[in-house]
Motif scaffolding. Structure first.
Motif, PDB file in Angstrom:
ATOM      1  N   PHE A  94       0.825  -1.198   0.000  1.00 30.10           N
ATOM      2  CA  PHE A  94       0.000   0.000   0.000  1.00 30.10           C
ATOM      3  C   PHE A  94       0.861   1.251   0.000  1.00 30.10           C
ATOM      4  O   PHE A  94       0.540   2.240  -0.669  1.00 30.10           O
ATOM      5  CB  PHE A  94      -0.943  -0.011   1.205  1.00 30.10           C
ATOM      6  N   ILE A  95       1.968   1.217   0.744  1.00 26.96           N
ATOM      7  CA  ILE A  95       2.899   2.345   0.722  1.00 26.96           C
ATOM      8  C   ILE A  95       3.390   2.554  -0.712  1.00 26.96           C
ATOM      9  O   ILE A  95       3.408   3.674  -1.222  1.00 26.96           O
ATOM     10  CB  ILE A  95       4.077   2.090   1.690  1.00 26.96           C
ATOM     11  N   ALA A  96       3.730   1.451  -1.389  1.00 25.66           N
ATOM     12  CA  ALA A  96       4.244   1.542  -2.751  1.00 25.66           C
ATOM     13  C   ALA A  96       3.195   2.089  -3.720  1.00 25.66           C
ATOM     14  O   ALA A  96       3.533   2.740  -4.705  1.00 25.66           O
ATOM     15  CB  ALA A  96       4.727   0.173  -3.229  1.00 25.66           C
ATOM     16  N   LEU A  97       1.913   1.824  -3.446  1.00 23.91           N
ATOM     17  CA  LEU A  97       0.853   2.318  -4.333  1.00 23.91           C
ATOM     18  C   LEU A  97       0.459   3.759  -3.994  1.00 23.91           C
ATOM     19  O   LEU A  97       0.161   4.548  -4.884  1.00 23.91           O
ATOM     20  CB  LEU A  97      -0.383   1.417  -4.239  1.00 23.91           C
ATOM     21  N   VAL A  98       0.456   4.086  -2.688  1.00 23.61           N
ATOM     22  CA  VAL A  98      -0.059   5.387  -2.254  1.00 23.61           C
ATOM     23  C   VAL A  98       0.959   6.492  -2.502  1.00 23.61           C
ATOM     24  O   VAL A  98       0.621   7.539  -3.064  1.00 23.61           O
ATOM     25  CB  VAL A  98      -0.422   5.360  -0.749  1.00 23.61           C
ATOM     26  N   VAL A  99       2.197   6.288  -2.067  1.00 27.48           N
ATOM     27  CA  VAL A  99       3.172   7.390  -2.050  1.00 27.48           C
ATOM     28  C   VAL A  99       3.355   8.029  -3.431  1.00 27.48           C
ATOM     29  O   VAL A  99       3.270   9.253  -3.550  1.00 27.48           O
ATOM     30  CB  VAL A  99       4.504   6.923  -1.423  1.00 27.48           C
ATOM     31  N   PRO A 100       3.562   7.246  -4.502  1.00 30.81           N
ATOM     32  CA  PRO A 100       3.723   7.902  -5.806  1.00 30.81           C
ATOM     33  C   PRO A 100       2.440   8.575  -6.298  1.00 30.81           C
ATOM     34  O   PRO A 100       2.487   9.456  -7.155  1.00 30.81           O
ATOM     35  CB  PRO A 100       4.102   6.749  -6.751  1.00 30.81           C
TER      36      PRO A 100
ATOM     37  N   PHE B 112      -3.079   1.038   6.061  1.00 30.58           N
ATOM     38  CA  PHE B 112      -1.691   0.745   6.472  1.00 30.58           C
ATOM     39  C   PHE B 112      -1.210   1.550   7.682  1.00 30.58           C
ATOM     40  O   PHE B 112      -0.314   1.082   8.397  1.00 30.58           O
ATOM     41  CB  PHE B 112      -0.701   0.795   5.287  1.00 30.58           C
TER      42      PHE B 112
ATOM     43  N   ALA C 206       9.621   4.417  -1.675  1.00 28.05           N
ATOM     44  CA  ALA C 206       8.515   4.562  -2.627  1.00 28.05           C
ATOM     45  C   ALA C 206       8.515   5.962  -3.240  1.00 28.05           C
ATOM     46  O   ALA C 206       8.263   6.138  -4.432  1.00 28.05           O
ATOM     47  CB  ALA C 206       7.185   4.305  -1.929  1.00 28.05           C
TER      48      ALA C 206
ATOM     49  N   THR D 256      10.226  -1.134  -3.127  1.00 29.17           N
ATOM     50  CA  THR D 256       9.606  -0.731  -1.862  1.00 29.17           C
ATOM     51  C   THR D 256       9.315  -1.954  -0.985  1.00 29.17           C
ATOM     52  O   THR D 256       9.625  -1.960   0.211  1.00 29.17           O
ATOM     53  CB  THR D 256       8.299   0.038  -2.146  1.00 29.17           C
TER      54      THR D 256
END
Lengths: 236, 105
Positions: free
Chosen positions: A182-188, B50, B80, B89
């Motif tokens: 989720f971090i990988a999807l949200v941050v960008p 999260f 990320a 990530t």
């Protein structure tokens, strides 16, 4: 004569189909580990193997499968699980609206098939292809090629993860891959003040309300986050 | 049994979302407020899921340098942000968690 005619019609379509496959392939670097981690996670939280694979075929939407499996593991009520999947997959309505104009002249059966294949990854390459020059009458073959490439890869990689899942001990903390994904999807995806504020508000409210019954804090946090986003957007 | 019903219902719901505008193009229009709100849905829902994973331990706030998930998660946020790469990530965040857990245990 007939054979010759169908050759002329089919050949560009076949090229489109293979172009769609080739355009989709680089994305598989991310999809294969993601699918495997989903399979491992689903098994580690106690989802039966056949149900975990069925989710890949029936729901066919990675991030929502992650969350749904996690919620099954926590024995969250089915209606909350369903709501969460629905909310996470709402973005597909945007994809649907965006690609719909290009699909209008297709027979209805094509629309039903392509809608099933409308994932983040297939949408991403197909919409770019639709916006480029070329024969719009055959571009649905490109969409089909990219969509089927993703579908096949997703089914096989989740199956591999499910197969490995039983042999992975809990001390590996693989459930943490959910938060990381989720971090990988949200941050960008956070590109302005409004989306940053919306995400932060939702995250903090979710922490504050975590102990509310039926995971209802998640719903409250989402609504407050969206409201904060709209307000910040209105200001700027 | 309930798990299967949930999966089938979730599948129908997801499929209906994908099919909506493709099938009813020109007949339905998205209200502009909803269109604006939809943009925030993915970051909002995913963050709401999260954040508690990083900040809570058994439902209690766990703000400490001993919280391996919080530290690994913060590193993953930086990765990320800099790389925009899902695989980096996940891999770096997971390695960080294992190393921290090894030292904290």
């Amino acid at each position: 004569m007939h054979a010759n005619k169908s050759y002329q019609v089919l050949h560009p379509a076949r090229n489109e189909f293979f172009s769609g496959i080739i355009a989709e392939l680089p994305l598989m670097v991310g999809v294969i580990p993601f699918g495997m981690i989903y399979g491992i996670l689903a098994i580690s939280v106690g989802v039966p193997a056949n149900a975990a694979q069925a989710m890949s075929a029936i729901i066919f939407a990675g991030s929502s499968q992650f969350v749904s499996a996690q919620l099954f593991g926590l024995s969250v009520p089915a209606i909350i699980n369903l709501f969460t999947v629905g909310v996470i997959n709402l973005r597909h309505a945007l994809y649907s609206a965006s690609i719909a104009p290009y699909l209008q002249k297709l027979p209805t059966r094509w629309k039903w098939v392509l809608a099933y294949l409308l994932t983040d990854e297939a949408y991403a390459v197909s919409i770019i292809h639709y916006q480029q020059e070329g024969d719009d009458r055959i571009k649905h073959w490109f969409f089909l090629g990219s969509g089927l490439t993703l579908w096949t890869t997703w089914q096989l990689s989740t199956a591999a993860g499910i197969y490995l899942g039983a042999s992975v001990p809990a001390s590996w903390s693989l459930d943490f891959t959910l938060a990381l994904t989720f971090i990988a999807l949200v941050v960008p995806a956070i590109k302005d003040r409004a989306s940053l504020g919306a995400a932060l508000a939702a995250g903090l409210v979710a922490v504050a309300l975590f102990n509310l019954p039926l995971k209802s804090g998640l719903l409250a946090a989402s609504l407050i986050g969206i409201l904060v986003g709209l307000l910040l957007e209105g200001k700027s | 049994m309930i798990i299967w019903l949930t999966i089938i219902a979730a599948g129908i719901l997801t499929y209906a979302t994908r099919l909506s505008f493709i099938l009813f193009y020109g007949q339905i229009r998205m209200p502009s407020l909803m269109e604006r709100a939809l943009r925030f849905v993915p970051p909002v829902v995913l963050t709401a899921i999260f954040f508690p994973e990083l900040l809570l331990n058994d439902g209690n706030l766990f703000l400490s340098f001993g919280n391996a998930r919080l530290l690994a998660g913060m590193l993953a946020i930086v990765v990320a942000w800099r790389t925009k790469n899902v695989v980096y990530t996940i891999v770096i965040g997971m390695l960080a968690l294992w190393i921290l857990q090894f030292f904290f245990s």
